[in-house]
Design a protein around this motif. Structure first.
Motif, PDB file in Angstrom:
ATOM      1  N   TYR A  69       0.958  -1.237   0.037  1.00 15.38           N
ATOM      2  CA  TYR A  69       0.178   0.019  -0.150  1.00 15.38           C
ATOM      3  C   TYR A  69       0.964   1.143   0.027  1.00 15.38           C
ATOM      4  N   ILE A  81      -3.914   3.930  -1.578  1.00 12.13           N
ATOM      5  CA  ILE A  81      -3.989   3.011  -2.494  1.00 12.13           C
ATOM      6  C   ILE A  81      -3.181   1.659  -2.152  1.00 12.13           C
ATOM      7  N   ALA A  82      -3.791   0.467  -2.670  1.00 12.97           N
ATOM      8  CA  ALA A  82      -2.904  -0.942  -2.232  1.00 12.97           C
ATOM      9  C   ALA A  82      -3.465  -1.770  -3.009  1.00 12.97           C
ATOM     10  N   TYR A  83      -2.557  -2.921  -2.902  1.00 13.32           N
ATOM     11  CA  TYR A  83      -2.936  -4.132  -3.658  1.00 13.32           C
ATOM     12  C   TYR A  83      -3.304  -5.191  -2.709  1.00 13.32           C
ATOM     13  N   MET A  92      -5.563  -7.659  -6.586  1.00 13.90           N
ATOM     14  CA  MET A  92      -6.116  -6.635  -7.177  1.00 13.90           C
ATOM     15  C   MET A  92      -5.746  -5.107  -6.556  1.00 13.90           C
ATOM     16  N   MET A  93      -5.700  -4.268  -7.312  1.00 12.15           N
ATOM     17  CA  MET A  93      -5.380  -2.559  -6.961  1.00 12.15           C
ATOM     18  C   MET A  93      -6.756  -2.167  -6.475  1.00 12.15           C
ATOM     19  N   THR A  94      -6.747  -1.404  -5.072  1.00 12.94           N
ATOM     20  CA  THR A  94      -7.892  -1.050  -4.664  1.00 12.94           C
ATOM     21  C   THR A  94      -7.580   0.092  -3.565  1.00 12.94           C
ATOM     22  N   ASN A  95      -8.385   0.819  -2.789  1.00 16.56           N
ATOM     23  CA  ASN A  95      -7.856   1.481  -1.834  1.00 16.56           C
ATOM     24  C   ASN A  95      -8.649   0.962  -0.562  1.00 16.56           C
ATOM     25  N   VAL A 123     -17.419   1.175  -6.571  1.00 17.55           N
ATOM     26  CA  VAL A 123     -16.360   0.233  -7.001  1.00 17.55           C
ATOM     27  C   VAL A 123     -15.852  -0.255  -5.680  1.00 17.55           C
ATOM     28  N   PRO A 124     -15.402  -1.512  -5.700  1.00 10.02           N
ATOM     29  CA  PRO A 124     -14.913  -2.496  -4.299  1.00 10.02           C
ATOM     30  C   PRO A 124     -13.502  -1.819  -3.752  1.00 10.02           C
ATOM     31  N   MET A 125     -13.698  -1.491  -2.583  1.00  7.88           N
ATOM     32  CA  MET A 125     -12.595  -1.298  -1.623  1.00  7.88           C
ATOM     33  C   MET A 125     -12.449  -1.934  -0.443  1.00  7.88           C
TER      34      MET A 125
END
Lengths: 129, 389
Positions: A69, A81-83, A92-95, A123-125
């Motif tokens: 992250y 931001i994170a994987y 997956m990339m996400t927050n 969106v998926p976080m």
């Protein structure tokens, strides 16, 4: 806790609209190949592992762990931001949201949460489990 | 089939400007082209192959070919981001080896500083047709936090520290002090880097490269022409290029495409990493350097932090002198693309024309390594190995 950033809408296409339709109902799905049985990310119509087009949107557990992250300190409203590596396999990339950014760490367990975007589907976080 | 010994870098030119509000991008391309041709002792009419990348105005090579009024029989506009020019040097050698052209011109130029681009910290949607866009753009993916995630993972996996990364900037600053054109010519310390503001955890402001206008060009020729020219001949002896990506969600962010391109290039050149006397290593961020030197085999995977500590990248004292012009970290990063200046400084080192304070003694084998686009998602890697004759 900082969660004021406006989230841009994702670009919905014929290739991914099933995901966003499920997201609107609060369901997190992961594209999975029925030929090689592997889940992949980002979602696509052709399996990146075996090239089959037999892709199914499978209900996912929504559980994962933080692979890495970074908190964007330079932004007006800092965000993380994170994987996240999903229980189903792919990363997956996400927050990471709804949390104390200073307490984040690699390997931390997280759960999916959908967040509204400016004028598209949510969106998926993820937030700490 | 190999490019080893089939082509020579005859001309190299770096634009001295770092801020060019008074010039157009096309003008800068033409100026560096003429500079490299003059360096080689050739003229515009000798050019029969033109190579450019995404920074050239207009789509592909047509606009600049017309602007410079080139008469061509071979063209190549391969877009690999900042490493394009490392790969294009090899493409030029390939074309020359096949007889497709005799005198290849490669140009780079841009003005991100004059145009005020917030290059590294603002999310940019480049093309809505990119299939990954909906899975990245909403999350605020920028240049800086993408590279930062690689650094965070490297720290977790190998115990790398911010102080170790800082040594890379410190080494670059030791070189930049001798470069009158460098944007950051002051020697700095590890404390300066780790006490500078955090941009994206764990990267600080001084872990980042500069934003500059400018450009550079190379002229690459067939051996028969190189032998007639007066400049010291720089022979291309090995190259590799690849794309590294997220592999369907199964990836390791602590490695780069250099893990693939390095072995390919070393095998073609018939040498090992220990033979390299000087290395130009792409330095968009300190972490970019660390990961590439590990991947190229200059140290073991995960041992990069220890390797760069205590100034091992500083010319004259360290084991692996790097970026003796100050690199992207301290000197310049024209058009936000560092590949061209990486090749140019490597050529200076082989010719013995680097600044005397940073010139590597008996410098007969050098390497230029580039990483284009985003280390944290998809990037292009290219390796080029050159030898002094």
């Amino acid at each position: 806790m900082a969660e004021a950033r406006k989230i841009p809408s994702p670009q919905v296409s014929v290739e991914n609209e099933a995901f966003w339709n499920a997201a609107r109902e609060g369901r997190f799905t992961v594209p999975t190949c029925t030929a090689c049985r592997k889940a992949h990310w980002y979602p696509r119509a052709i399996c990146p592992f075996c090239a089959s087009d037999k892709i199914e949107w499978r209900a996912a557990s929504g559980k994962g762990t933080i692979y890495t992250y970074s908190v964007m300190r330079r932004a007006k409203e800092p965000y993380a931001i994170a994987y996240v590596t999903l229980a189903e396999g792919p990363t997956m990339m996400t927050n990471i949201v709804d949390c104390d950014f200073d307490a984040l760490r690699v390997g931390q367990p997280v759960n999916v949460v959908f967040k509204d975007t400016e004028n598209g589907p949510p969106v998926p976080m993820f937030k700490p489990a | 089939m190999t490019i080893k010994g089939k082509a020579y870098i005859a001309g190299a030119y770096e634009h001295p400007t770092r801020h060019a509000p008074d010039k157009t991008v096309a003008q800068l391309h033409a100026e560096v082209a003429l500079g490299a041709l003059k360096d080689a002792g050739l003229s515009r009419d000798d050019v029969d192959g033109y190579f450019c990348a995404g920074d050239a105005p207009g789509p592909g090579p047509a606009t600049m070919a017309e602007y410079m009024n080139l008469k061509l029989r071979h063209v190549d506009s391969t877009e690999l981001g900042g490493t394009s020019y490392v790969a294009l040097a090899a493409h030029a050698a390939e074309a020359i080896a096949l007889g497709k052209c005799d005198v290849a011109l490669i140009t780079l130029a841009g003005r991100p500083r004059s145009e005020g681009q917030a290059t590294g910290t603002t999310p940019r949607l480049r093309d809505p047709n990119q299939p990954e866009a909906p899975w990245e753009f909403p999350y605020g993916m920028t240049t800086a936090n993408g590279y930062a995630m690689c650094a965070m993972r490297h720290m977790h996996q190998y115990g790398t520290t911010s102080e170790q990364l800082a040594w890379i900037k410190v080494a670059a600053s030791h070189h930049a002090q001798h470069n009158p054109n460098a944007m950051l010519p002051d020697v700095i310390t590890v404390a300066d880097v780790v006490n500078s503001p955090v941009i994206a955890d764990p990267l600080h402001r001084l872990d980042c490269c500069v934003i500059s206008d400018g450009g550079g060009a190379l002229v690459i020729v067939k051996p028969e022409i190189a032998k007639k020219l007066k400049r010291p001949p720089v022979k291309i002896i090995g190259a590799g290029e690849t794309v590294k990506h997220l592999s369907g969600g199964t990836f390791d962010l602590t490695t780069s495409g250099a893990a693939r391109t390095g072995p390919i290039a070393f095998a073609e050149a018939g040498i090992t990493p220990a033979d390299i006397k000087y290395a130009s290593i792409y330095d968009s961020f300190t972490i970019t350097v660390l990961i590439q030197i590990e991947d190229l085999g200059f140290c073991a995977k995960g041992a990069g932090g220890k390797f760069v500590s205590d100034g091992n990248l500083i010319s004259g004292t360290g084991k692996l002198p790097f970026n003796t012009d100050g690199g992207g970290l301290c000197n310049n990063h024209p058009a936000n693309r560092g590949g061209m200046t990486k090749v140019i400084e490597a050529v200076r080192q082989l010719r013995g024309e680097a600044h005397p304070k940073v010139q590597v003694k008996n410098c007969d084998l050098v390497l230029a390594q580039g990483t284009g686009m985003q280390l944290g998602t998809r990037h292009c890697s290219a390796t080029l190995i050159m030898e002094r004759e």
